[in-house]
Design a protein around this motif. Structure first.
Motif, PDB file in Angstrom:
ATOM      1  N   VAL A 143      17.505   4.695  17.819  1.00 40.06           N
ATOM      2  CA  VAL A 143      16.775   3.621  17.135  1.00 40.06           C
ATOM      3  C   VAL A 143      15.388   3.440  17.756  1.00 40.06           C
ATOM      4  CG1 VAL A 143      16.780   1.150  16.566  1.00 40.06           C
ATOM      5  CG2 VAL A 143      18.908   2.457  16.458  1.00 40.06           C
ATOM      6  N   SER A 144      15.299   3.579  19.070  1.00 38.49           N
ATOM      7  CA  SER A 144      14.000   3.406  19.739  1.00 38.49           C
ATOM      8  C   SER A 144      12.999   4.461  19.258  1.00 38.49           C
ATOM      9  CB  SER A 144      14.162   3.495  21.257  1.00 38.49           C
ATOM     10  OG  SER A 144      14.722   4.746  21.628  1.00 38.49           O
ATOM     11  N   THR A 145      13.450   5.667  18.988  1.00 39.08           N
ATOM     12  CA  THR A 145      12.568   6.718  18.479  1.00 39.08           C
ATOM     13  C   THR A 145      12.096   6.375  17.067  1.00 39.08           C
ATOM     14  OG1 THR A 145      13.701   8.368  19.817  1.00 39.08           O
ATOM     15  CG2 THR A 145      12.401   9.186  17.966  1.00 39.08           C
ATOM     16  N   VAL A 146      13.009   5.892  16.243  1.00 41.09           N
ATOM     17  CA  VAL A 146      12.647   5.489  14.883  1.00 41.09           C
ATOM     18  C   VAL A 146      11.638   4.349  14.932  1.00 41.09           C
ATOM     19  CG1 VAL A 146      13.525   4.398  12.764  1.00 41.09           C
ATOM     20  CG2 VAL A 146      14.780   6.296  13.811  1.00 41.09           C
ATOM     21  N   ARG A 147      11.864   3.380  15.815  1.00 41.52           N
ATOM     22  CA  ARG A 147      10.913   2.268  15.965  1.00 41.52           C
ATOM     23  C   ARG A 147       9.530   2.777  16.367  1.00 41.52           C
ATOM     24  NH1 ARG A 147      14.863  -1.285  17.979  1.00 41.52           N
ATOM     25  NH2 ARG A 147      14.634  -0.355  20.017  1.00 41.52           N
ATOM     26  N   TYR A 148       9.496   3.707  17.309  1.00 42.44           N
ATOM     27  CA  TYR A 148       8.231   4.271  17.773  1.00 42.44           C
ATOM     28  C   TYR A 148       7.509   4.998  16.637  1.00 42.44           C
ATOM     29  CZ  TYR A 148       4.905   7.354  20.021  1.00 42.44           C
ATOM     30  OH  TYR A 148       3.761   8.019  20.348  1.00 42.44           O
ATOM     31  N   ILE A 149       8.229   5.836  15.907  1.00 43.74           N
ATOM     32  CA  ILE A 149       7.627   6.587  14.800  1.00 43.74           C
ATOM     33  C   ILE A 149       7.134   5.618  13.721  1.00 43.74           C
ATOM     34  CG2 ILE A 149       8.080   8.244  12.937  1.00 43.74           C
ATOM     35  CD1 ILE A 149      10.089   9.599  14.895  1.00 43.74           C
ATOM     36  N   LEU A 150       7.917   4.590  13.444  1.00 47.29           N
ATOM     37  CA  LEU A 150       7.541   3.596  12.443  1.00 47.29           C
ATOM     38  C   LEU A 150       6.255   2.881  12.849  1.00 47.29           C
ATOM     39  CD1 LEU A 150       8.220   2.084   9.824  1.00 47.29           C
ATOM     40  CD2 LEU A 150       9.611   0.526  11.193  1.00 47.29           C
ATOM     41  N   LYS A 151       6.174   2.455  14.092  1.00 51.07           N
ATOM     42  CA  LYS A 151       4.960   1.763  14.572  1.00 51.07           C
ATOM     43  C   LYS A 151       3.752   2.687  14.500  1.00 51.07           C
ATOM     44  CE  LYS A 151       6.698  -2.188  15.405  1.00 51.07           C
ATOM     45  NZ  LYS A 151       6.441  -3.260  14.460  1.00 51.07           N
ATOM     46  N   ARG A 152       3.940   3.942  14.895  1.00 49.44           N
ATOM     47  CA  ARG A 152       2.839   4.912  14.842  1.00 49.44           C
ATOM     48  C   ARG A 152       2.403   5.142  13.390  1.00 49.44           C
ATOM     49  NH1 ARG A 152       4.684  10.269  17.089  1.00 49.44           N
ATOM     50  NH2 ARG A 152       5.403  10.547  14.976  1.00 49.44           N
ATOM     51  N   ALA A 153       3.357   5.241  12.499  1.00 48.31           N
ATOM     52  CA  ALA A 153       3.046   5.447  11.075  1.00 48.31           C
ATOM     53  C   ALA A 153       2.317   4.235  10.504  1.00 48.31           C
ATOM     54  CB  ALA A 153       4.327   5.722  10.296  1.00 48.31           C
ATOM     55  N   GLU A 154       2.775   3.044  10.855  1.00 58.33           N
ATOM     56  CA  GLU A 154       2.117   1.826  10.368  1.00 58.33           C
ATOM     57  C   GLU A 154       0.679   1.745  10.881  1.00 58.33           C
ATOM     58  OE1 GLU A 154       6.002  -1.124   9.984  1.00 58.33           O
ATOM     59  OE2 GLU A 154       4.897  -1.049  11.877  1.00 58.33           O
ATOM     60  N   LYS A 155       0.480   2.116  12.130  1.00 64.34           N
ATOM     61  CA  LYS A 155      -0.866   2.117  12.716  1.00 64.34           C
ATOM     62  C   LYS A 155      -1.758   3.115  11.983  1.00 64.34           C
ATOM     63  CE  LYS A 155      -3.220   2.911  17.128  1.00 64.34           C
ATOM     64  NZ  LYS A 155      -3.033   3.340  18.525  1.00 64.34           N
ATOM     65  N   ASN A 156      -1.245   4.315  11.747  1.00 63.83           N
ATOM     66  CA  ASN A 156      -2.009   5.330  11.021  1.00 63.83           C
ATOM     67  C   ASN A 156      -2.321   4.888   9.597  1.00 63.83           C
ATOM     68  OD1 ASN A 156      -2.117   7.072  13.216  1.00 63.83           O
ATOM     69  ND2 ASN A 156      -0.276   8.180  12.601  1.00 63.83           N
ATOM     70  N   LEU A 157      -1.350   4.259   8.936  1.00 61.96           N
ATOM     71  CA  LEU A 157      -1.583   3.748   7.586  1.00 61.96           C
ATOM     72  C   LEU A 157      -2.684   2.691   7.579  1.00 61.96           C
ATOM     73  CD1 LEU A 157       1.881   3.274   5.836  1.00 61.96           C
ATOM     74  CD2 LEU A 157      -0.022   4.682   5.096  1.00 61.96           C
ATOM     75  N   ARG A 158      -2.601   1.772   8.517  1.00 64.17           N
ATOM     76  CA  ARG A 158      -3.607   0.715   8.614  1.00 64.17           C
ATOM     77  C   ARG A 158      -4.996   1.317   8.783  1.00 64.17           C
ATOM     78  NH1 ARG A 158      -0.320  -2.566  10.739  1.00 64.17           N
ATOM     79  NH2 ARG A 158      -0.359  -1.752  12.845  1.00 64.17           N
ATOM     80  N   LYS A 159      -5.117   2.294   9.678  1.00 73.40           N
ATOM     81  CA  LYS A 159      -6.402   2.939   9.909  1.00 73.40           C
ATOM     82  C   LYS A 159      -6.916   3.627   8.643  1.00 73.40           C
ATOM     83  CE  LYS A 159      -6.137   3.842  14.878  1.00 73.40           C
ATOM     84  NZ  LYS A 159      -6.048   4.898  15.903  1.00 73.40           N
ATOM     85  N   ARG A 160      -6.022   4.323   7.956  1.00 68.80           N
ATOM     86  CA  ARG A 160      -6.443   5.031   6.743  1.00 68.80           C
ATOM     87  C   ARG A 160      -6.887   4.052   5.665  1.00 68.80           C
ATOM     88  NH1 ARG A 160      -3.536   8.792   9.150  1.00 68.80           N
ATOM     89  NH2 ARG A 160      -3.568  10.971   8.585  1.00 68.80           N
ATOM     90  N   LEU A 161      -6.134   2.982   5.511  1.00 75.74           N
ATOM     91  CA  LEU A 161      -6.457   2.011   4.461  1.00 75.74           C
ATOM     92  C   LEU A 161      -7.712   1.206   4.795  1.00 75.74           C
ATOM     93  CD1 LEU A 161      -2.858   0.849   3.546  1.00 75.74           C
ATOM     94  CD2 LEU A 161      -4.383   2.280   2.168  1.00 75.74           C
TER      95      LEU A 161
END
Length: 165
Positions: A143-161
């Motif tokens: 679960v900790s890996t999924v949380r990490y990937i999710l946070k990284r993806a959200e950060k990347n999405l925010r930057k792109r948007l």
């Protein structure tokens, strides 16, 4: 085993009824075409039914269906050579304002630009409305890996948007 032969029809109908929309939305997020998404979603349930005798209930059935759906989407894209966004998006017919459509397209383009695992996790979390633990079960990751990937993806999405990338 999940299903008794005597209650087979009712159980199958209930499984499809309870899960069809979730699986369809998940698939649609990848293929962006209603007809293709419906075909793939039907394939998901056909594969489940074909292998129902071998299904052993070890977790949530929905997670198992998402795994099948993920594999069906991968198979679909393996069969395709060069599919452009225009070929996949036949999303005409909505009477929404142009701005809403453009916003959705921007978000979907941003999601499409993520790494494949980031995209999968974003789609499962926000479109499939799964919990981190359920996503972790699908991917066989902590679960900790999924949380990490999710946070990284959200950060990347925010930057792109926000136009930073």
């Amino acid at each position: 085993m999940l299903i008794n032969k005597g209650t087979y029809d009712n159980s199958i109908d209930k499984i499809i009824e309870n899960n069809y929309e979730h699986i369809y939305r998940y698939v649609y997020c990848f293929v962006k075409n209603r007809d293709i998404a419906q075909d793939i979603t039907q394939d998901v349930f056909l594969k489940f039914l074909k292998n129902i005798d071998g299904y052993i209930e070890s977790g949530k059935l929905k997670n198992y269906l998402y795994v099948i759906a993920k594999n069906c989407v991968k198979d679909f894209f393996k069969k395709q050579k060069n599919i452009s966004f225009d070929e996949l998006s036949n999303e005409v017919g909505y009477s929404n304002k142009m701005e809403k459509i453009e916003d959705k397209m921007m978000v979907m383009d941003a999601i499409d630009s993520l790494k494949p695992i980031e995209k999968d996790i974003i789609v499962l979390k926000y479109f499939g409305q799964l919990k981190n633990k359920e996503i972790a079960n699908i991917y066989g990751k902590p679960v900790s890996t999924v949380r990490y990937i999710l946070k990284r993806a959200e950060k990347n999405l925010r930057k792109r948007l926000e136009g930073e990338i």
